[in-house]
Design a protein around this motif. Structure first.
Motif, PDB file in Angstrom:
ATOM      1  N   GLY A  58       0.797  -1.222   0.000  1.00  9.60           N
ATOM      2  CA  GLY A  58       0.000   0.000   0.000  1.00  9.60           C
ATOM      3  C   GLY A  58       0.822   1.260   0.000  1.00  9.60           C
ATOM      4  N   LYS A 107      -6.047   5.460  -1.477  1.00  5.54           N
ATOM      5  CA  LYS A 107      -6.060   4.009  -1.630  1.00  5.54           C
ATOM      6  C   LYS A 107      -6.952   3.349  -0.590  1.00  5.54           C
ATOM      7  CE  LYS A 107      -1.474   3.669  -3.722  1.00  5.54           C
ATOM      8  NZ  LYS A 107      -0.101   3.159  -3.581  1.00  5.54           N
ATOM      9  N   ASN A 108      -7.087   3.974   0.578  1.00  7.37           N
ATOM     10  CA  ASN A 108      -7.929   3.423   1.642  1.00  7.37           C
ATOM     11  C   ASN A 108      -9.363   3.930   1.573  1.00  7.37           C
ATOM     12  OD1 ASN A 108      -5.625   2.126   2.659  1.00  7.37           O
ATOM     13  ND2 ASN A 108      -5.043   3.954   3.836  1.00  7.37           N
ATOM     14  N   ASN A 109      -9.674   4.751   0.562  1.00 10.95           N
ATOM     15  CA  ASN A 109     -11.019   5.317   0.428  1.00 10.95           C
ATOM     16  C   ASN A 109     -11.812   4.473  -0.562  1.00 10.95           C
ATOM     17  OD1 ASN A 109     -13.263   6.889   0.441  1.00 10.95           O
ATOM     18  ND2 ASN A 109     -12.309   8.674  -0.529  1.00 10.95           N
TER      19      ASN A 109
END
Length: 230
Positions: free
Chosen positions: A49, A137-139
Motif C-alpha cells: 500500500g 487508496k484506503n477510500n
C-alpha cells in the motif's frame, strides 16, 4: 596538399554530420525506452500500500536526466565544428573554453531548477500529492473524474465550498441572534427596573405629600386661627 587537406576536411564534416544525426535517433530511442521503462516501474505500486517512489525524487531524476541529455547535445565535437577556425588555431584552448562553457551551463541550469522548486513550492506540493494518493487508496468511494462539461465540473467543485460557507454563516447567524436575544433581555430587565424605580419614587412622593397634608391639618387643629384674633 591543398586537395588532400580539403578532402580530409570534407570527410571530417561528413562524419561529424552523420555522427550528429545518429545520436539524435539513438537518444530518441533511448528516451522512448526510458519513458516506457520508467512508466512501467512507476505505475506499479508496492503490495503493502505504500508507493515505492515519491514524486519529488521522480521529478529530480527526470530533471537530472534531461539536463544530462541537454549537455550531451553540447558536445565538444559540435562546439569545435561551430568554431572550426578557432579550433584549428588552438585545439587545447578551445577544449578548455568548452569545459568552462559546460560547467557554467550546468551550474546555471541547476540554479534555475532549484529556483523553480523553491518559487513553486514543489517539494511541499509533491509530498502532499503523495499523501493524498496514499489516503485515496484506503477510500472505497470512487475518485472524482471530469464529466466533460465545464459548467457541471465547476458547479461540482464550488458547490461543497459554498455549502460549507452557508453552514458557517448559519452558525454565525445563530450566535448573533443568541447574543441579540441576550442583549434584548438585559435591556428589558433594565427597563423594568427603571419602571419599578419610577413607581417607588411616585409612591414615595405621594406618601410625602400625604404626610405634609396630615402635618398641616394636625398643626391647624392644635393652633386654631381664632385664638390669635384680637
Amino acid at each position: 596538399m591543398d586537395e588532400n587537406e580539403a578532402a580530409a576536411r570534407q570527410a571530417t564534416v561528413m562524419s561529424d554530420s552523420s555522427g550528429a544525426k545518429r545520436p539524435v535517433e539513438d537518444q530518441t530511442d533511448e528516451a522512448t525506452g526510458d519513458v516506457s521503462s520508467s512508466a512501467g516501474s512507476v505505475c506499479k505500486p508496492s503490495d503493502d500500500g505504500e508507493p515505492r517512489w515519491s514524486r519529488l525524487k521522480l521529478f529530480d531524476k527526470v530533471m537530472q536526466k534531461s539536463l544530462e541529455k541537454f549537455i550531451d547535445h553540447a558536445s565538444f565535437k559540435r562546439f569545435a565544428n561551430t568554431f572550426h577556425p578557432l579550433y584549428k588555431k588552438n585545439p587545447q584552448r578551445m577544449e578548455s573554453i568548452h569545459k568552462q562553457f559546460i560547467e557554467e551551463l550546468r551550474r546555471t541550469i541547476q540554479e534555475d531548477i532549484s529556483r523553480l522548486i523553491e518559487e513553486g513550492r514543489l517539494e511541499s506540493k509533491l509530498n502532499e500529492l503523495d499523501k493524498l494518493e496514499s489516503a485515496a487508496k484506503n477510500n472505497p468511494d470512487p475518485a472524482w473524474r471530469p464529466s466533460g462539461i465545464p459548467e457541471q465540473d465547476i458547479c461540482s467543485f464550488l458547490k461543497p465550498y459554498y455549502q460549507k460557507q452557508e453552514a458557517y454563516m448559519r452558525l454565525e447567524l445563530k450566535k448573533i441572534q443568541a447574543e441579540n436575544a441576550a442583549l434584548a433581555q438585559k435591556v428589558q430587565e433594565g427597563r423594568e427596573n427603571i419602571a419599578q424605580m419610577e413607581q417607588r419614587i411616585s409612591e414615595a412622593v405621594t406618601d410625602w405629600k400625604a404626610s405634609v397634608t396630615e402635618f398641616e391639618s394636625l398643626a391647624t387643629s392644635f393652633c386654631p386661627a381664632d385664638v390669635f384674633d384680637v
